[in-house]
Design an enzyme around this catalytic site. Sequence first.
Site, PDB file in Angstrom:
ATOM      1  N   LYS A  10       0.838  -1.207   0.000  1.00 38.10           N
ATOM      2  CA  LYS A  10       0.000   0.000   0.000  1.00 38.10           C
ATOM      3  C   LYS A  10       0.873   1.257   0.000  1.00 38.10           C
ATOM      4  O   LYS A  10       0.618   2.196  -0.761  1.00 38.10           O
ATOM      5  CB  LYS A  10      -0.902  -0.048   1.238  1.00 38.10           C
ATOM      6  CG  LYS A  10      -1.839   1.124   1.404  1.00 38.10           C
ATOM      7  CD  LYS A  10      -2.983   0.752   2.338  1.00 38.10           C
ATOM      8  CE  LYS A  10      -2.677   0.928   3.799  1.00 38.10           C
ATOM      9  NZ  LYS A  10      -2.598   2.317   4.256  1.00 38.10           N
ATOM     10  N   GLY A  87      -4.582   8.489   5.493  1.00 38.87           N
ATOM     11  CA  GLY A  87      -3.628   9.454   6.044  1.00 38.87           C
ATOM     12  C   GLY A  87      -2.433   9.645   5.117  1.00 38.87           C
ATOM     13  O   GLY A  87      -1.898  10.754   4.987  1.00 38.87           O
ATOM     14  N   SER A 163       8.143   9.286  11.650  1.00 37.90           N
ATOM     15  CA  SER A 163       6.940   9.121  10.817  1.00 37.90           C
ATOM     16  C   SER A 163       7.319   9.263   9.361  1.00 37.90           C
ATOM     17  O   SER A 163       7.831  10.296   8.932  1.00 37.90           O
ATOM     18  CB  SER A 163       5.895  10.190  11.180  1.00 37.90           C
ATOM     19  OG  SER A 163       4.975  10.329  10.106  1.00 37.90           O
ATOM     20  N   GLN A 165       5.272   9.447   6.981  1.00 39.05           N
ATOM     21  CA  GLN A 165       4.361  10.376   6.302  1.00 39.05           C
ATOM     22  C   GLN A 165       4.861  11.809   6.442  1.00 39.05           C
ATOM     23  O   GLN A 165       4.810  12.590   5.488  1.00 39.05           O
ATOM     24  CB  GLN A 165       2.941  10.230   6.861  1.00 39.05           C
ATOM     25  CG  GLN A 165       2.344   8.864   6.515  1.00 39.05           C
ATOM     26  CD  GLN A 165       0.965   8.653   7.082  1.00 39.05           C
ATOM     27  OE1 GLN A 165       0.447   9.481   7.832  1.00 39.05           O
ATOM     28  NE2 GLN A 165       0.353   7.530   6.738  1.00 39.05           N
ATOM     29  N   ASP A 319       2.452  -0.882  12.141  1.00 34.89           N
ATOM     30  CA  ASP A 319       1.172  -1.343  11.594  1.00 34.89           C
ATOM     31  C   ASP A 319       0.869  -2.800  11.955  1.00 34.89           C
ATOM     32  O   ASP A 319      -0.245  -3.273  11.726  1.00 34.89           O
ATOM     33  CB  ASP A 319       1.160  -1.183  10.069  1.00 34.89           C
ATOM     34  CG  ASP A 319       1.109   0.290   9.656  1.00 34.89           C
ATOM     35  OD1 ASP A 319       0.747   1.140  10.493  1.00 34.89           O
ATOM     36  OD2 ASP A 319       1.438   0.591   8.493  1.00 34.89           O
ATOM     37  N   LYS A 346      -3.850   6.573  14.940  1.00 35.24           N
ATOM     38  CA  LYS A 346      -4.032   5.888  13.644  1.00 35.24           C
ATOM     39  C   LYS A 346      -5.520   5.978  13.266  1.00 35.24           C
ATOM     40  O   LYS A 346      -6.238   6.815  13.793  1.00 35.24           O
ATOM     41  CB  LYS A 346      -3.543   4.441  13.759  1.00 35.24           C
ATOM     42  CG  LYS A 346      -2.036   4.331  13.989  1.00 35.24           C
ATOM     43  CD  LYS A 346      -1.256   4.822  12.794  1.00 35.24           C
ATOM     44  CE  LYS A 346       0.235   4.737  12.995  1.00 35.24           C
ATOM     45  NZ  LYS A 346       0.980   5.401  11.921  1.00 35.24           N
ATOM     46  N   ARG A 350      -5.770   2.814  18.413  1.00 34.67           N
ATOM     47  CA  ARG A 350      -5.595   1.355  18.369  1.00 34.67           C
ATOM     48  C   ARG A 350      -5.246   0.766  19.731  1.00 34.67           C
ATOM     49  O   ARG A 350      -5.532  -0.407  19.986  1.00 34.67           O
ATOM     50  CB  ARG A 350      -4.531   0.976  17.323  1.00 34.67           C
ATOM     51  CG  ARG A 350      -5.035   1.149  15.908  1.00 34.67           C
ATOM     52  CD  ARG A 350      -4.050   0.720  14.837  1.00 34.67           C
ATOM     53  NE  ARG A 350      -4.690   0.846  13.523  1.00 34.67           N
ATOM     54  CZ  ARG A 350      -4.036   0.925  12.372  1.00 34.67           C
ATOM     55  NH1 ARG A 350      -2.727   0.901  12.349  1.00 34.67           N
ATOM     56  NH2 ARG A 350      -4.703   1.023  11.238  1.00 34.67           N
TER      57      ARG A 350
HETATM   58  C1  S3P Z   1       2.782   5.021   6.209  1.00 40.12           C
HETATM   59  C2  S3P Z   1       3.460   5.400   7.334  1.00 40.12           C
HETATM   60  C3  S3P Z   1       3.041   5.007   8.698  1.00 40.12           C
HETATM   61  C4  S3P Z   1       2.059   3.860   8.671  1.00 40.12           C
HETATM   62  C5  S3P Z   1       0.980   4.051   7.656  1.00 40.12           C
HETATM   63  C6  S3P Z   1       1.577   4.172   6.259  1.00 40.12           C
HETATM   64  C7  S3P Z   1       3.292   5.469   4.895  1.00 40.12           C
HETATM   65  O1  S3P Z   1       2.435   6.115   9.321  1.00 40.12           O
HETATM   66  O2  S3P Z   1       1.491   3.660   9.947  1.00 40.12           O
HETATM   67  O3  S3P Z   1       0.090   2.932   7.673  1.00 40.12           O
HETATM   68  O4  S3P Z   1       2.886   4.905   3.856  1.00 40.12           O
HETATM   69  O5  S3P Z   1       4.133   6.377   4.887  1.00 40.12           O
HETATM   70  P1  S3P Z   1       3.319   7.247  10.070  1.00 40.12           P
HETATM   71  O6  S3P Z   1       4.160   7.907   9.070  1.00 40.12           O
HETATM   72  O7  S3P Z   1       2.311   8.192  10.644  1.00 40.12           O
HETATM   73  O8  S3P Z   1       4.085   6.528  11.108  1.00 40.12           O
END
Ligand code: S3P
Length: 434
Positions: A10, A87, A163, A165, A319, A346, A350
């Site tokens: 994903k 997110g 993170s 993201q 995750d 999340k 969770r």
């Molecule tokens: C993700 C980063 C993670 C993860 C999310 C997907 C990504 O989040 O938990 O399911 O694809 O960059 P965080 O960056 O908030 O840790």
Amino acid sequence: MITVRVPGDKSISHRAALLAPLAVSESVIRGLSNGDDVQTSLSVMNSLGANIVSENEADGGITIRVDGGLNLQSPDSDLVLDCGNSGTTARLLAGLLVGLGVGGVLDGDDSLRGRPMRRITYPLQAMGGRLDCLIEPERLPFRVSPRASGMLRTLRYRVRTASAQVKSAVLLAGVAGRVGVSLSEPARSRDHTERMLAAMGVPVDFDPMRTGAGEVRFDPGAWDGRLEGLEFTVPGDASSAAFLLGAALICRRCLRVENVGANPGRTAFLEVLEEMGATIAREAHPAGGGEPVETWVLTPPDQLEPFEIGGDRIPSLIDEIPLLAVLASRTSGRSDIRDAAELRVKETDRIQALATNLSALGVVVSEREDGLSIEGSSKPLAGRVLSHSDHRIAMAFGVLSLDKEVKIAVDDPDCCSVSFPGFLDAIEVFGEDL
Ligand code: S3P
């Protein structure tokens, strides 16, 4: 031995959807995730003017053909970009829009509207981006205002909580806006964005094998500003594979999962499964799109052992904690999960969802701000589980329900389609008698 493949990763699929339209040439990417979240990224990019054509593959994956050269010239700051439950879409897209100087209103479903956005608005504003929250401070929906190009500031930023993201939002703003950024984080988070940018010819400086604290730098320096098109197959999603490995442990079955993404920022849960007594053989395949790919063969132990996780390992298995928590309830002792407060922000809280649902089934659990302690047993468990429409909570309890001594009703099993459509069919085979 059961042999399976899982849908495409994903995280990598999101990045392919966001980056391929910016390339100077066509991209053909196979095996994308068929989950709802990735569909959201594809739709949002098409509504911004990208030309991404999706085709369903015979085994459920998606191939995308993407024209390069997307030029988001006509910013419309009232265009609503619905990021649904995702997110990753919202945070990475915010960085991309700021970098490109393009406007839009980012919004999402109730779960996404409740998730913290200050972690990205703050550094993006520090770079010169204009992001204004429209209803509540630091929450979606927010407007990104258009901006004349060449006006962003460079950023050196120390992220407080690891993170991917946040790191990716800043990196994408830097790359799309052609300004230098350098980030450090207290522990290593997944580095799919760095790897994909590097595969496209962007000078990103990172160490893919680094453990402990993470650092990444982008310096536009002598870069000609071109992102080359991509051609690769997305490896299977390690986080989806984790649920099937968990199913194999609960049902004491041997399992072979083929062609899974084995990015070191994603595979720490394998060590935990080994600490629980599993044997996992890993066979490497040629990398795809800069990402390591492996086949995993798991042999279960007769009895699952308890485990302890915390510290730097957490970002690399964040995750998988819902799965590990339900497995903990079937071990021979007490397991501890620490330093995982991020789980509270999340798709749902969770930690609370795991504690409440496990207790409702009869498991002895104690909840802390940053984690859980779970007493394992083999006693019968029964009850109703509320997933709060969180795919990973629903899938974790779906795995636990395969135990012959466990009787669970999960309220919204359909939400598994966010990351793993077909999950319920995929686990059915584990419960079948040999
Ligand atoms: C993700 C980063 C993670 C993860 C999310 C997907 C990504 O989040 O938990 O399911 O694809 O960059 P965080 O960056 O908030 O840790």
